[in-house]
Write a protein that holds these residues in place. Structure first.
Motif, PDB file in Angstrom:
ATOM      1  N   UNK A  56      -3.757   3.873   6.976  1.00 11.22           N
ATOM      2  CA  UNK A  56      -2.477   4.338   6.451  1.00 11.22           C
ATOM      3  C   UNK A  56      -1.612   3.197   5.940  1.00 11.22           C
ATOM      4  N   UNK A  57      -1.681   2.044   6.598  1.00 12.00           N
ATOM      5  CA  UNK A  57      -0.843   0.908   6.203  1.00 12.00           C
ATOM      6  C   UNK A  57      -1.284   0.278   4.892  1.00 12.00           C
ATOM      7  N   UNK A  58      -2.494   0.636   4.420  1.00  7.81           N
ATOM      8  CA  UNK A  58      -3.028  -0.002   3.214  1.00  7.81           C
ATOM      9  C   UNK A  58      -3.300   1.004   2.102  1.00  7.81           C
ATOM     10  N   UNK A  59      -2.653   2.154   2.156  1.00 10.32           N
ATOM     11  CA  UNK A  59      -2.899   3.184   1.154  1.00 10.32           C
ATOM     12  C   UNK A  59      -2.599   2.709  -0.262  1.00 10.32           C
ATOM     13  N   UNK A  60      -1.646   1.790  -0.407  1.00 13.09           N
ATOM     14  CA  UNK A  60      -1.278   1.308  -1.740  1.00 13.09           C
ATOM     15  C   UNK A  60      -1.939  -0.019  -2.096  1.00 13.09           C
ATOM     16  N   UNK A  61      -2.574  -0.667  -1.130  1.00 11.86           N
ATOM     17  CA  UNK A  61      -3.181  -1.977  -1.377  1.00 11.86           C
ATOM     18  C   UNK A  61      -4.676  -1.843  -1.630  1.00 11.86           C
TER      19      UNK A  61
END
Length: 288
Positions: A56-61
Motif C-alpha cells: 500500500x505504501x508504494x502504490x504510486x512508486x
C-alpha cells in the motif's frame, strides 16, 4: 489558455527508483540466458498468475504500462482489425510480468488502458500508442497530446506497417505539431545501446507472419516508397528531449502477446528483441 500541468512521475523518488532498478537488467537477463535448457523461461502462461501484490505504501512508486485508447476509421488504411485494442489485454499483462520477473523494477500488473483525457494522461509519464495506421484524432485529442508531450510525457508508437499507414500517422502528427517533423534515428543512436547493445535495428514481425512465412515484415502491405525495413523516428522538443519514439514496420505488441505460442518466436523475437528493446526505450525515456 491555462498552463498545462506537468506530467506526474509520482515524485523524484519514483524516478530514482526507476533508473536504479533498470540498471541491473542486462546482467540479470544475460545470466539466465546462460542456462543450458533451450526452453528456459518459455511459458504459455496457462498455469501462471500474471498478477502480484503492491504494498500500500508504494502504490504510486511503480512503473505502469499505460495503453492509450484512441479512435480509428479515418485516414488511409486497410480493412483488417487495427485499433488501440489489438494485442490487448494479454500483451499488457505479459510485458509487466516479464519486467517484474527479470528485473528489480517495481511494476504494476496489467492491463492498464487509459482514456484520451487530461486527468488520465497526467498520471503516466510513459504511454503506449498502438494500431495507429487508421488513427483519427479529435481536435480535443490533438491539443491533449501536444500538451502531454510538451509537459514531460513520452509516447511509444507501435504496430503499423507500410507507406499508407505512415502517411496517415504522419498527417495526424502534423496536426499535433505543425512545426515539427519526425527525425529518423540511426543505428548509432544511444537508444539502441543504452542497456542492450543492438547490432541492427530490431524488427518485430506479427506472430502469424513469422509462423507462416518466417520473415520479419508483413508481406501484405505497401512498401514501394519506404521499403519494409524497420524505421525508428523521434519527435523532440525544443531542448532536444525525445517526446515520442515511432516504431514503424514493427509489432512489439505481438512480441509480448504471442511469446508463448512458439518457441522459436519466443527466443528470436520476444526474448531476443521485443523485451530488450522495450527496456532500452523505457530506460532512455526516463533517463532523459
Amino acid at each position: 489558455m491555462a498552463a498545462a500541468s506537468p506530467i506526474r512521475l509520482t515524485g523524484l523518488r519514483a524516478a530514482t527508483l526507476l533508473l536504479l532498478a533498470l540498471l541491473p537488467c542486462l546482467a540479470m537477463a544475460q545470466g539466465r540466458r546462460g542456462r543450458g535448457d533451450p526452453t528456459a523461461y518459455f511459458d504459455d502462461f496457462r498455469d501462471q498468475s500474471l498478477s502480484w501484490p503492491i504494498p500500500a505504501a508504494f502504490q504510486e512508486d511503480v512503473f505502469t504500462f499505460a495503453r492509450l485508447k484512441h479512435g480509428f476509421g479515418g485516414g488511409i488504411g486497410y480493412g483488417r482489425r487495427v485499433s488501440w485494442a489489438e494485442d490487448y489485454p494479454l500483451a499488457d499483462q505479459t510485458l509487466p510480468f516479464r519486467l517484474h520477473q527479470t528485473t528489480s523494477l517495481s511494476v504494476r500488473p496489467g492491463p492498464n488502458p487509459i482514456d484520451f483525457a487530461k486527468e488520465d494522461l497526467e498520471k503516466y509519464p510513459f504511454v503506449y500508442l498502438s494500431g495507429v495506421e487508421r488513427m483519427a484524432l479529435k481536435e480535443t485529442e490533438v491539443t491533449l497530446l501536444r500538451n502531454y508531450l510538451l509537459n514531460g510525457g513520452f509516447v511509444m508508437v507501435d504496430n503499423f506497417w507500410g507507406d499508407a499507414a505512415w502517411t496517415n500517422f504522419a498527417a495526424q502528427m502534423k496536426r499535433v505539431f505543425p512545426d515539427r517533423t519526425p527525425v529518423q534515428l540511426p543505428l548509432n543512436h544511444p537508444i539502441f545501446h543504452c542497456v542492450y547493445d543492438f547490432k541492427s535495428q530490431p524488427q518485430m514481425p506479427s506472430a502469424g507472419v513469422w509462423g507462416n512465412f518466417n520473415i520479419f515484415y508483413d508481406p501484405s502491405r505497401d512498401y514501394e516508397i519506404m521499403g519494409h525495413d524497420p524505421h525508428y523516428f523521434a519527435i523532440n522538443d525544443d531542448k532536444g528531449r525525445m517526446m515520442m519514439i515511432i516504431c514503424h514496420n514493427n509489432h512489439y505488441g505481438d512480441g509480448w502477446e504471442h511469446e508463448g505460442d512458439d518457441i522459436s518466436y519466443f527466443h528470436v523475437i520476444s526474448e531476443g528483441m521485443a523485451y530488450p528493446m522495450f527496456i532500452n526505450i523505457l530506460f532512455y525515456a526516463m533517463a532523459h
